[in-house]
Design a protein around this motif. Structure first.
Motif, mmCIF file in Angstrom:
data_model
loop_
_atom_site.group_PDB
_atom_site.id
_atom_site.type_symbol
_atom_site.label_atom_id
_atom_site.label_comp_id
_atom_site.label_asym_id
_atom_site.label_seq_id
_atom_site.Cartn_x
_atom_site.Cartn_y
_atom_site.Cartn_z
ATOM 1 N N GLU A 204 1.059 -0.800 0.495
ATOM 2 C CA GLU A 204 -0.204 0.037 -0.063
ATOM 3 C C GLU A 204 0.485 1.285 -0.188
ATOM 4 O O GLU A 204 0.401 2.148 -0.965
ATOM 5 N N ALA B 269 1.712 1.841 -3.357
ATOM 6 C CA ALA B 269 0.587 2.028 -4.013
ATOM 7 C C ALA B 269 0.350 3.466 -3.682
ATOM 8 O O ALA B 269 0.098 4.716 -4.827
ATOM 9 N N ARG B 270 0.366 4.024 -2.838
ATOM 10 C CA ARG B 270 -0.475 5.450 -2.427
ATOM 11 C C ARG B 270 1.164 6.745 -2.662
ATOM 12 O O ARG B 270 0.527 7.850 -3.237
ATOM 13 N N GLY C 47 -5.789 6.648 -4.583
ATOM 14 C CA GLY C 47 -5.708 5.183 -4.492
ATOM 15 C C GLY C 47 -6.644 4.345 -5.622
ATOM 16 O O GLY C 47 -7.384 3.351 -5.997
ATOM 17 N N ILE D 97 -3.248 -2.693 -3.645
ATOM 18 C CA ILE D 97 -3.760 -1.738 -2.129
ATOM 19 C C ILE D 97 -4.635 -2.878 -1.757
ATOM 20 O O ILE D 97 -5.070 -3.983 -0.414
ATOM 21 N N GLU D 98 -5.842 -3.221 -2.815
ATOM 22 C CA GLU D 98 -6.582 -4.868 -1.977
ATOM 23 C C GLU D 98 -5.468 -6.365 -2.014
ATOM 24 O O GLU D 98 -6.562 -7.152 -1.346
ATOM 25 N N ASP E 22 -2.576 -6.115 -1.279
ATOM 26 C CA ASP E 22 -1.303 -6.157 0.070
ATOM 27 C C ASP E 22 -1.540 -7.517 0.765
ATOM 28 O O ASP E 22 -1.911 -7.422 1.119
ATOM 29 N N ARG F 135 -2.084 -6.650 4.576
ATOM 30 C CA ARG F 135 -3.253 -5.794 4.279
ATOM 31 C C ARG F 135 -3.984 -6.060 5.798
ATOM 32 O O ARG F 135 -4.164 -4.375 6.045
#
Length: 340
Positions: free
Chosen positions: A294, A297-298, A304, A311-312, A314, A317
């Motif tokens: 994440e 990604a950010r 996002g 993100i999903e 990860d 997570r």
């Protein structure tokens, strides 16, 4: 053979000798499409056939004209004093000579065109082949030199490489864990839009990935992404192609590129977005190294929206990695690599 249609089947009397020691014999000489036929005047039985293209006159300009079926190794001869037949044979010989000359010129033109085509193909193919060969055979030490030359050019736009020893020690600690045993990582003050992999397992990141980030995970993931997205042979080939043919020949013969060979390459590199691997490949590699996806990604899209699969997907997570990537002291030293 001949286009002289007015002479087709022209006949005349002649004196034929079958061999040098044979007696003369009266014959009928007939001019056909492709042959000169010598026949018995009493029975019309053919005695000899001569190919018109091969017929030569042994006494040019004299009468009676003396002919043979070939220029060399011929025993037969025929003497003809009929002007029309002599003129017809002469014109046939002229047509044959003209045809041969034309064929010779055509062969010469075709040969010249073939040579030009080969030279054109070599001019088009050979430089690229030599450049590709130079890149392919460049050993790791030469690849590292090429990478360093690109880094020197990149410094013109991104600033001098940051050299604070405490921060560089942290990068040297991370390199074999994140990348490869021989990999080296450098930081420049300016932003690079991610990490860049250069020939010789040389990686470069901008200090922007360190200053504003809450931890080292985003920078680490960018380095892993650069490793997966680019292959060493492709990096070398692209760099040597930029250097050009003369520099490639120097690399093969002297073992190094001219100092100015990579001029402009670093700037061109920064004009392109950093390459990214497939999301699934990156997530798997980050999971193996204990790096959350994440933060990476950010850093690409703070909202996002365009990096939702990362993100999903990860691997960390819900549960953080078992151990942090760096200690607080190491992270602080890395953040200050461009200070002072």
């Amino acid at each position: 053979m001949t286009a002289l249609t007015k002479f087709q089947r022209l006949e005349a009397q002649g004196s034929w000798r079958a061999a040098p020691d044979a007696p003369l014999r009266e014959v009928i000489v007939s001019l056909g499409d492709a042959t000169l036929v010598l026949s018995d005047p009493g029975t019309d039985r053919p005695l000899s056939h001569w190919s018109l293209p091969a017929v030569v006159q042994l006494n040019p300009g004299a009468l009676p004209a003396l002919y043979a079926p070939g220029a060399e190794g011929t025993d037969e001869t025929v003497a003809i004093d009929d002007p029309l037949m002599i003129d017809a044979i002469s014109r046939v010989q002229g047509a044959v000579a003209s045809h041969r000359a034309h064929s010779g010129r055509l062969r010469g033109v075709l040969l010249a065109l073939a040579i030009l085509a080969v030279l054109g193909l070599l001019a088009f193919w050979l430089p690229g082949a030599l450049i590709a060969h130079a890149a392919r055979i460049a050993p790791p030490a030469q690849a590292r030199d090429i990478g360093m030359a690109i880094l020197a050019d990149l410094e013109r736009g991104a600033g001098k490489v940051c050299t604070r020893e405490s921060g560089q020690a942290v990068l040297d600690h991370l390199a074999p864990h994140l990348l490869d045993p021989d990999a080296i990582i450098r930081v420049v003050p300016g932003p690079l839009g991610g990490a860049r992999r250069l020939p010789g397992d040389l990686y470069v990141i901008g200090s922007d990935l360190l200053r504003a980030a809450p931890g080292p995970e985003a920078a680490a993931a960018h380095l892993v992404s650069a490793r997966l997205a680019t292959a060493e042979p492709d990096l070398k080939a692209d760099a040597v192609r930029h250097a050009g043919l003369a520099a490639s020949l120097r690399l093969m013969t002297l073992g190094h590129l001219p100092r100015e060979a990579m001029a402009g390459y670093g700037n061109a590199l920064l004009m392109q977005p950093a390459p990214r691997p497939a999301d699934a490949d990156l997530l798997a590699a980050l999971g193996e190294r204990g790096i959350p996806a994440e933060p990476y990604a950010r850093s690409i899209d703070p909202t996002g929206q365009t990096v939702l699969p990362l993100i999903e997907g990860d691997p960390f997570r819900t549960d953080p990695p078992a151990r942090p990537l760096l200690t607080d002291e190491q992270w602080l030293a890395l953040q200050q690599i461009c200070a002072g």
